[in-house]
Design a protein around this motif. Sequence first.
Motif, PDB file in Angstrom:
ATOM      1  N   ASN A   1       0.831  -1.201   0.000  1.00  0.00           N
ATOM      2  CA  ASN A   1       0.000   0.000   0.000  1.00  0.00           C
ATOM      3  C   ASN A   1       0.868   1.254   0.000  1.00  0.00           C
ATOM      4  N   ALA A   2       1.874   1.277   0.848  1.00  0.00           N
ATOM      5  CA  ALA A   2       2.761   2.446   0.911  1.00  0.00           C
ATOM      6  C   ALA A   2       3.426   2.680  -0.442  1.00  0.00           C
ATOM      7  N   SER A   3       3.824   1.613  -1.108  1.00  0.00           N
ATOM      8  CA  SER A   3       4.452   1.744  -2.425  1.00  0.00           C
ATOM      9  C   SER A   3       3.456   2.201  -3.479  1.00  0.00           C
ATOM     10  N   LEU A   4       2.262   1.637  -3.470  1.00  0.00           N
ATOM     11  CA  LEU A   4       1.247   2.029  -4.452  1.00  0.00           C
ATOM     12  C   LEU A   4       0.870   3.499  -4.296  1.00  0.00           C
ATOM     13  N   VAL A   5       0.674   3.914  -3.063  1.00  0.00           N
ATOM     14  CA  VAL A   5       0.273   5.291  -2.795  1.00  0.00           C
ATOM     15  C   VAL A   5       1.359   6.271  -3.241  1.00  0.00           C
ATOM     16  N   SER A   6       2.624   5.863  -3.093  1.00  0.00           N
ATOM     17  CA  SER A   6       3.724   6.751  -3.487  1.00  0.00           C
ATOM     18  C   SER A   6       4.105   6.592  -4.954  1.00  0.00           C
ATOM     19  N   GLY A   7       3.436   5.667  -5.675  1.00  0.00           N
ATOM     20  CA  GLY A   7       3.679   5.506  -7.101  1.00  0.00           C
ATOM     21  C   GLY A   7       4.914   4.691  -7.446  1.00  0.00           C
ATOM     22  N   ARG A   8       5.463   3.960  -6.491  1.00  0.00           N
ATOM     23  CA  ARG A   8       6.664   3.156  -6.752  1.00  0.00           C
ATOM     24  C   ARG A   8       6.306   1.787  -7.307  1.00  0.00           C
ATOM     25  N   THR A   9       7.224   1.241  -8.099  1.00  0.00           N
ATOM     26  CA  THR A   9       7.110  -0.118  -8.612  1.00  0.00           C
ATOM     27  C   THR A   9       7.690  -1.059  -7.574  1.00  0.00           C
ATOM     28  N   VAL A  10       6.999  -2.154  -7.330  1.00  0.00           N
ATOM     29  CA  VAL A  10       7.448  -3.121  -6.338  1.00  0.00           C
ATOM     30  C   VAL A  10       7.286  -4.522  -6.904  1.00  0.00           C
ATOM     31  N   VAL A  11       8.266  -5.363  -6.647  1.00  0.00           N
ATOM     32  CA  VAL A  11       8.168  -6.783  -6.948  1.00  0.00           C
ATOM     33  C   VAL A  11       8.304  -7.495  -5.612  1.00  0.00           C
ATOM     34  N   LEU A  12       7.326  -8.313  -5.292  1.00  0.00           N
ATOM     35  CA  LEU A  12       7.298  -8.996  -4.013  1.00  0.00           C
ATOM     36  C   LEU A  12       7.186 -10.484  -4.255  1.00  0.00           C
ATOM     37  N   GLY A  13       8.124 -11.254  -3.742  1.00  0.00           N
ATOM     38  CA  GLY A  13       8.069 -12.709  -3.846  1.00  0.00           C
ATOM     39  C   GLY A  13       7.506 -13.283  -2.564  1.00  0.00           C
TER      40      GLY A  13
ATOM     41  N   LYS B   1       3.835  -9.567 -21.471  1.00  0.00           N
ATOM     42  CA  LYS B   1       2.427  -9.567 -21.070  1.00  0.00           C
ATOM     43  C   LYS B   1       1.995  -8.120 -20.871  1.00  0.00           C
ATOM     44  N   ASP B   2       0.778  -7.838 -21.164  1.00  0.00           N
ATOM     45  CA  ASP B   2       0.264  -6.484 -21.020  1.00  0.00           C
ATOM     46  C   ASP B   2      -0.023  -6.171 -19.552  1.00  0.00           C
ATOM     47  N   ILE B   3       1.066  -6.125 -18.768  1.00  0.00           N
ATOM     48  CA  ILE B   3       0.980  -5.760 -17.354  1.00  0.00           C
ATOM     49  C   ILE B   3       1.821  -4.514 -17.185  1.00  0.00           C
ATOM     50  N   ASP B   4       1.262  -3.524 -16.590  1.00  0.00           N
ATOM     51  CA  ASP B   4       1.956  -2.260 -16.385  1.00  0.00           C
ATOM     52  C   ASP B   4       3.089  -2.456 -15.384  1.00  0.00           C
ATOM     53  N   ILE B   5       4.337  -2.267 -15.842  1.00  0.00           N
ATOM     54  CA  ILE B   5       5.505  -2.421 -14.971  1.00  0.00           C
ATOM     55  C   ILE B   5       5.476  -1.388 -13.849  1.00  0.00           C
ATOM     56  N   GLY B   6       4.731  -0.322 -14.011  1.00  0.00           N
ATOM     57  CA  GLY B   6       4.617   0.683 -12.963  1.00  0.00           C
ATOM     58  C   GLY B   6       3.697   0.258 -11.832  1.00  0.00           C
ATOM     59  N   ARG B   7       3.195  -0.931 -11.881  1.00  0.00           N
ATOM     60  CA  ARG B   7       2.319  -1.458 -10.833  1.00  0.00           C
ATOM     61  C   ARG B   7       3.079  -2.496 -10.023  1.00  0.00           C
ATOM     62  N   SER B   8       2.446  -3.001  -9.003  1.00  0.00           N
ATOM     63  CA  SER B   8       3.080  -4.022  -8.176  1.00  0.00           C
ATOM     64  C   SER B   8       2.814  -5.413  -8.732  1.00  0.00           C
ATOM     65  N   PHE B   9       3.815  -6.272  -8.640  1.00  0.00           N
ATOM     66  CA  PHE B   9       3.688  -7.669  -9.022  1.00  0.00           C
ATOM     67  C   PHE B   9       3.882  -8.515  -7.786  1.00  0.00           C
ATOM     68  N   ILE B  10       3.211  -9.620  -7.732  1.00  0.00           N
ATOM     69  CA  ILE B  10       3.406 -10.600  -6.682  1.00  0.00           C
ATOM     70  C   ILE B  10       3.850 -11.882  -7.373  1.00  0.00           C
ATOM     71  N   TYR B  11       4.984 -12.386  -7.012  1.00  0.00           N
ATOM     72  CA  TYR B  11       5.480 -13.629  -7.582  1.00  0.00           C
ATOM     73  C   TYR B  11       5.238 -14.746  -6.590  1.00  0.00           C
ATOM     74  N   ASN B  12       4.694 -15.819  -7.065  1.00  0.00           N
ATOM     75  CA  ASN B  12       4.452 -16.974  -6.211  1.00  0.00           C
ATOM     76  C   ASN B  12       5.757 -17.602  -5.785  1.00  0.00           C
ATOM     77  N   GLU B  13       5.737 -18.357  -4.720  1.00  0.00           N
ATOM     78  CA  GLU B  13       6.917 -19.036  -4.191  1.00  0.00           C
ATOM     79  C   GLU B  13       7.571 -19.952  -5.217  1.00  0.00           C
ATOM     80  N   LYS B  14       6.806 -20.409  -6.219  1.00  0.00           N
ATOM     81  CA  LYS B  14       7.353 -21.304  -7.239  1.00  0.00           C
ATOM     82  C   LYS B  14       8.252 -20.496  -8.183  1.00  0.00           C
ATOM     83  N   LYS B  15       9.409 -20.119  -7.708  1.00  0.00           N
ATOM     84  CA  LYS B  15      10.324 -19.340  -8.533  1.00  0.00           C
ATOM     85  C   LYS B  15      11.732 -19.879  -8.384  1.00  0.00           C
ATOM     86  N   THR B  16      12.585 -19.519  -9.288  1.00  0.00           N
ATOM     87  CA  THR B  16      13.979 -19.914  -9.183  1.00  0.00           C
ATOM     88  C   THR B  16      14.759 -18.764  -8.566  1.00  0.00           C
ATOM     89  N   GLU B  17      15.918 -19.099  -8.022  1.00  0.00           N
ATOM     90  CA  GLU B  17      16.777 -18.038  -7.482  1.00  0.00           C
ATOM     91  C   GLU B  17      17.161 -17.059  -8.585  1.00  0.00           C
TER      92      GLU B  17
END
Length: 162
Positions: A24-36, A130-146
Amino acid sequence: MQKGTPLTEEDRIPWLETLRDALNASLVSGRTVVLGCSALQKQYRETLRAADPNYEPGSFVCLVKFVLLDVGCKVLAARLARRAAEGMHFMPAKLLQSQLDLLQVDESEGIFKVDATRSPEAIVNTIEAKDIDIGRSFIYNEKKTEEIEKHVIDNYVRASIG
C-alpha cells in the motif's frame, strides 16, 4: 517452517497484513514493487489486493498483479532439495507437499501463469511481454527460481527503490 512445522493461519495473517501495508505504501507513493511470497490461497491474495486503496473485494480488478511461476512438483522438489543442501532455503523439503496442498488457482482471478521450467531470461521476457503495467506491483508466487528472483530484483526493484 524452518523447524519443519507448517505455518498456521495465525502465523500467516499478520505476515500478509505486513506485506499488504508495505505494498500500500508503495502504491500510494507511485513506486514499482516486486514482491516474492507464497500467496497460495485466494484469501491470502485478497489480503494483498487490499493494498490497492480502490480495490473492491472479490472483483479481482486491482493494481496488485499476480504471476504464478508454474512448475511441476518433481521439478520443484528437486530445486528445493538442492537449495536446502546448499543452505539456501529455510524450509525443509518435507513441507513441500503441505504447501502444494494449499495452492488454489482460480482462473477468474486473472493470475498470469508462466512456465518456470524455462530459463530465467525467458521467464522475465514472458512477463515483460504480457500487457501488465511495470509501474504497478507484481506478486510472484513461491514457485520461482533463485535466478529469476535475482533478475527481477536487479531489473525492477533496484530502479524503483533506489
